[in-house]
Design a protein around this motif. Structure first.
Motif, PDB file in Angstrom:
ATOM      1  N   GLN A 149       0.845  -1.211   0.000  1.00 12.34           N
ATOM      2  CA  GLN A 149       0.000   0.000   0.000  1.00 12.34           C
ATOM      3  C   GLN A 149       0.878   1.258   0.000  1.00 12.34           C
ATOM      4  O   GLN A 149       0.605   2.230  -0.702  1.00 12.34           O
ATOM      5  N   LEU A 150       1.938   1.199   0.801  1.00 10.06           N
ATOM      6  CA  LEU A 150       2.850   2.344   0.893  1.00 10.06           C
ATOM      7  C   LEU A 150       3.455   2.650  -0.484  1.00 10.06           C
ATOM      8  O   LEU A 150       3.444   3.807  -0.935  1.00 10.06           O
ATOM      9  N   ALA A 151       3.949   1.610  -1.145  1.00  7.58           N
ATOM     10  CA  ALA A 151       4.558   1.820  -2.465  1.00  7.58           C
ATOM     11  C   ALA A 151       3.506   2.338  -3.453  1.00  7.58           C
ATOM     12  O   ALA A 151       3.773   3.270  -4.224  1.00  7.58           O
ATOM     13  N   ASP A 152       2.285   1.764  -3.399  1.00  7.55           N
ATOM     14  CA  ASP A 152       1.210   2.238  -4.295  1.00  7.55           C
ATOM     15  C   ASP A 152       0.944   3.728  -4.069  1.00  7.55           C
ATOM     16  O   ASP A 152       0.794   4.500  -5.016  1.00  7.55           O
ATOM     17  N   ASN A 153       0.871   4.122  -2.804  1.00  8.51           N
ATOM     18  CA  ASN A 153       0.574   5.521  -2.503  1.00  8.51           C
ATOM     19  C   ASN A 153       1.684   6.449  -3.000  1.00  8.51           C
ATOM     20  O   ASN A 153       1.422   7.564  -3.445  1.00  8.51           O
ATOM     21  N   MET A 154       2.923   5.961  -2.917  1.00 10.16           N
ATOM     22  CA  MET A 154       4.032   6.784  -3.433  1.00 10.16           C
ATOM     23  C   MET A 154       3.914   6.922  -4.951  1.00 10.16           C
ATOM     24  O   MET A 154       4.142   7.996  -5.501  1.00 10.16           O
ATOM     25  N   ASP A 192      -0.664   1.836  10.066  1.00  9.54           N
ATOM     26  CA  ASP A 192      -1.318   0.658   9.479  1.00  9.54           C
ATOM     27  C   ASP A 192      -0.721  -0.636  10.028  1.00  9.54           C
ATOM     28  O   ASP A 192      -1.443  -1.587  10.336  1.00  9.54           O
ATOM     29  N   VAL A 193       0.615  -0.659  10.144  1.00  9.02           N
ATOM     30  CA  VAL A 193       1.265  -1.884  10.640  1.00  9.02           C
ATOM     31  C   VAL A 193       0.858  -2.132  12.098  1.00  9.02           C
ATOM     32  O   VAL A 193       0.512  -3.252  12.473  1.00  9.02           O
ATOM     33  N   ILE A 194       0.855  -1.085  12.906  1.00 10.89           N
ATOM     34  CA  ILE A 194       0.468  -1.270  14.319  1.00 10.89           C
ATOM     35  C   ILE A 194      -0.980  -1.729  14.404  1.00 10.89           C
ATOM     36  O   ILE A 194      -1.316  -2.656  15.144  1.00 10.89           O
ATOM     37  N   ALA A 195      -1.861  -1.078  13.611  1.00 10.17           N
ATOM     38  CA  ALA A 195      -3.283  -1.438  13.669  1.00 10.17           C
ATOM     39  C   ALA A 195      -3.473  -2.914  13.334  1.00 10.17           C
ATOM     40  O   ALA A 195      -4.230  -3.618  13.997  1.00 10.17           O
ATOM     41  N   PHE A 229      -3.600  -4.842  16.754  1.00  7.68           N
ATOM     42  CA  PHE A 229      -5.028  -4.819  17.091  1.00  7.68           C
ATOM     43  C   PHE A 229      -5.914  -5.541  16.074  1.00  7.68           C
ATOM     44  O   PHE A 229      -7.135  -5.567  16.224  1.00  7.68           O
ATOM     45  N   GLY A 230      -5.320  -6.089  15.029  1.00  2.00           N
ATOM     46  CA  GLY A 230      -6.105  -6.834  14.040  1.00  2.00           C
ATOM     47  C   GLY A 230      -7.052  -5.962  13.233  1.00  2.00           C
ATOM     48  O   GLY A 230      -8.036  -6.450  12.699  1.00  2.00           O
ATOM     49  N   ILE A 231      -6.751  -4.658  13.142  1.00  2.00           N
ATOM     50  CA  ILE A 231      -7.633  -3.768  12.377  1.00  2.00           C
ATOM     51  C   ILE A 231      -7.005  -3.482  11.010  1.00  2.00           C
ATOM     52  O   ILE A 231      -5.854  -3.029  10.936  1.00  2.00           O
ATOM     53  N   GLU A 232      -7.758  -3.752   9.970  1.00  4.19           N
ATOM     54  CA  GLU A 232      -7.227  -3.489   8.628  1.00  4.19           C
ATOM     55  C   GLU A 232      -7.627  -2.096   8.192  1.00  4.19           C
ATOM     56  O   GLU A 232      -8.819  -1.789   8.133  1.00  4.19           O
ATOM     57  N   LEU A 233      -6.647  -1.256   7.935  1.00  4.89           N
ATOM     58  CA  LEU A 233      -6.988   0.080   7.451  1.00  4.89           C
ATOM     59  C   LEU A 233      -5.892   0.601   6.537  1.00  4.89           C
ATOM     60  O   LEU A 233      -4.792   0.056   6.499  1.00  4.89           O
ATOM     61  N   ASN A 234      -6.246   1.630   5.789  1.00  6.39           N
ATOM     62  CA  ASN A 234      -5.248   2.290   4.952  1.00  6.39           C
ATOM     63  C   ASN A 234      -5.213   3.753   5.397  1.00  6.39           C
ATOM     64  O   ASN A 234      -5.795   4.618   4.763  1.00  6.39           O
ATOM     65  N   SER A 235      -4.553   3.976   6.539  1.00  5.42           N
ATOM     66  CA  SER A 235      -4.575   5.334   7.093  1.00  5.42           C
ATOM     67  C   SER A 235      -3.770   6.280   6.223  1.00  5.42           C
ATOM     68  O   SER A 235      -3.844   7.491   6.381  1.00  5.42           O
ATOM     69  N   GLN A 236      -2.985   5.699   5.318  1.00  4.75           N
ATOM     70  CA  GLN A 236      -2.248   6.569   4.400  1.00  4.75           C
ATOM     71  C   GLN A 236      -3.247   7.337   3.540  1.00  4.75           C
ATOM     72  O   GLN A 236      -2.957   8.386   3.004  1.00  4.75           O
TER      73      GLN A 236
END
Ligand code: HEM
Length: 391
Positions: free
Chosen positions: A11-16, A38-41, A45-52
């Motif tokens: 996701q990080l590479a895609d956003n870049m 995102d990695v911590i979540a 905590f098992g939460i999938e998100l794209n906070s980027q």
């Protein structure tokens, strides 16, 4: 766990790439902050998100509020560093007057996840995150006398919060400076890229793959030259006065020419197996040392390296002089004025005494602005706008 990190790294590479396609520069702290969140979540905590991309996700919003509340610029931390005796007053103000605004929403979010996991019963064990690991202690099926003491809800909450606080700022700042250093040193960047090509295929990066990337220990050189932490402590083994704070300014050790010749130069080869072996291990203090060494060290190094593999396969960091310096709050400078230094007892390890004498050498000289610890605080405030291109 490496699966989660690969997903976030892709996701990080895609956003870049999206930013590159729009012709924008990349604000390093923003994208890497999103990645670290995102990695911590996911891993904790098992939460999938794209906070980027989605800064309005409730987890991100609550976590960011907490992070701003406990940031080292916070007024109460500066007051306490200068005058620890004011702890009861500050505690009263924080709990009774200001109601720990940053803390409440985040703790409620985590408590909700805990309740949900408990309601799932045994099937919750399918979750592979840190939170589930500590909750599982309660479900231990061993006989009572062999059972690990289960953690109370408050303790689980405390541990979960420590992971967020310990893992967010440090990892994202390290990635920021690593990219910056690679941009400044294109020949080093190309060596890293070549190693990735030689050692790995195109797919996801496993824990075992990471071990093959020796030159990517350029991460350690980044941590040495622009250390993200101010100090470390070993309260267990030292005889501190009750209530004393302990901060060892690690930057002076990491910049001591006796151990790191030409310390201002960025030389990843300092961390080759041979060179590393000729130095005392305590000279690399970026993650602390001894019983209180950073518990997230392996995770952080794996996370940073996997992220770099995904990014450097597709993105090139380009050298530019345009590094913007954002405002450095006066509180940052005030913080470094006070150090309560500890007195090691004779029976403490030789390494600790060595670190102490190195630190004293540093503490005894220089104006405030020249002091390495001040530099590290200022660095962490720097805004880095990366010039990038497709590889
Ligand atoms: C590049 C990234 C990181 C750096 C440079 C770093 C550095 C440090 C340092 C210097 C300490 C203090 C050690 C001492 O007091 O002697 C520490 C403690 C800690 N770190 Fe990290 N850390 C990083 C990443 C992480 C991550 C990813 C996590 C969690 C997932 C984490 C969790 C913690 C925790 C919970 C502690 C407290 C340990 C204790 O007091 O026993 N850190 N870290």
């Amino acid at each position: 766990m490496d699966g989660h990190i690969n997903t976030c790294s892709a996701q990080l590479a895609d956003n870049m790439i999206k930013a590159i396609n729009k012709g924008e520069r990349i604000e390093a702290k923003k994208v890497y902050g999103g990645f670290a969140m995102d990695v911590i979540a996911r891993t904790a905590f098992g939460i999938e998100l794209n906070s980027q991309e989605d800064l309005n996700h409730p987890f991100v919003r609550d976590a960011k509020l907490l992070l701003s509340f406990v940031s080292s610029d916070a007024w109460y931390r500066v007051v306490l560093m200068a005058m620890p005796c004011l702890m009861p007053v500050v505690k009263f103000l924080l709990t009774k007057v200001f109601q720990l605004q940053g803390w409440t929403p985040f703790s409620q979010t985590v408590l909700r996840i805990i309740q949900q996991r408990k309601s799932e019963g045994k099937s919750a064990q399918k979750h592979t995150d840190f939170l589930q690991m500590i909750l599982d202690y309660e479900d231990n099926e061993k006989p009572e006398n062999e059972r690990l003491k289960s953690l109370s809800e408050d303790e689980v909450l405390g541990q979960a919060t420590a992971i967020l606080l310990g893992g967010y700022e440090t990892t994202s700042t390290t990635l920021k400076f690593l990219s910056y250093n690679l941009a400044l040193h294109p020949e080093i960047q190309e060596k890293v890229v070549q190693e990735i090509k030689d050692q790995l295929g195109d797919g996801d990066v496993t824990y075992e793959d990471v071990a093959k990337l020796k030159y990517l220990d350029v991460v350690n050189e980044t941590l040495r030259i622009k250390q993200t932490g101010l100090g470390n402590s070993d309260n267990e083994r030292c005889d501190n006065p009750k209530g004393a704070g302990v901060l060892i300014p690690i930057a002076n050790v990491l910049n001591d020419p006796e151990y790191f010749p030409e310390p201002d130069k960025f030389i990843p080869e300092r961390f080759s197996d041979e060179t590393k072996g000729s130095r005392s291990p305590i000279t690399f203090l970026s993650f602390g040392f001894g019983p209180r060494i950073c518990i997230g060290m392996r995770l952080a190094l794996m996370e940073i390296k996997i992220a770099m593999v995904h990014v450097l396969r597709r993105v090139k960091f380009i050298k530019t002089d345009d590094v913007q310096h954002s405002f450095v709050p006066i509180t940052r400078f005030l913080q470094v004025v006070i150090f309560v230094y500890y007195d090691c007892p004779d029976d403490s390890s030789k390494e600790l005494q060595r670190a102490e004498s190195l630190s004293m050498k540093f503490l005894g000289s220089g104006s405030l602005r020249e002091r390495e610890d001040t530099r590290s605080l200022v660095w962490s405030q720097q805004k880095v706008l990366l010039q990038t291109d497709l590889r």
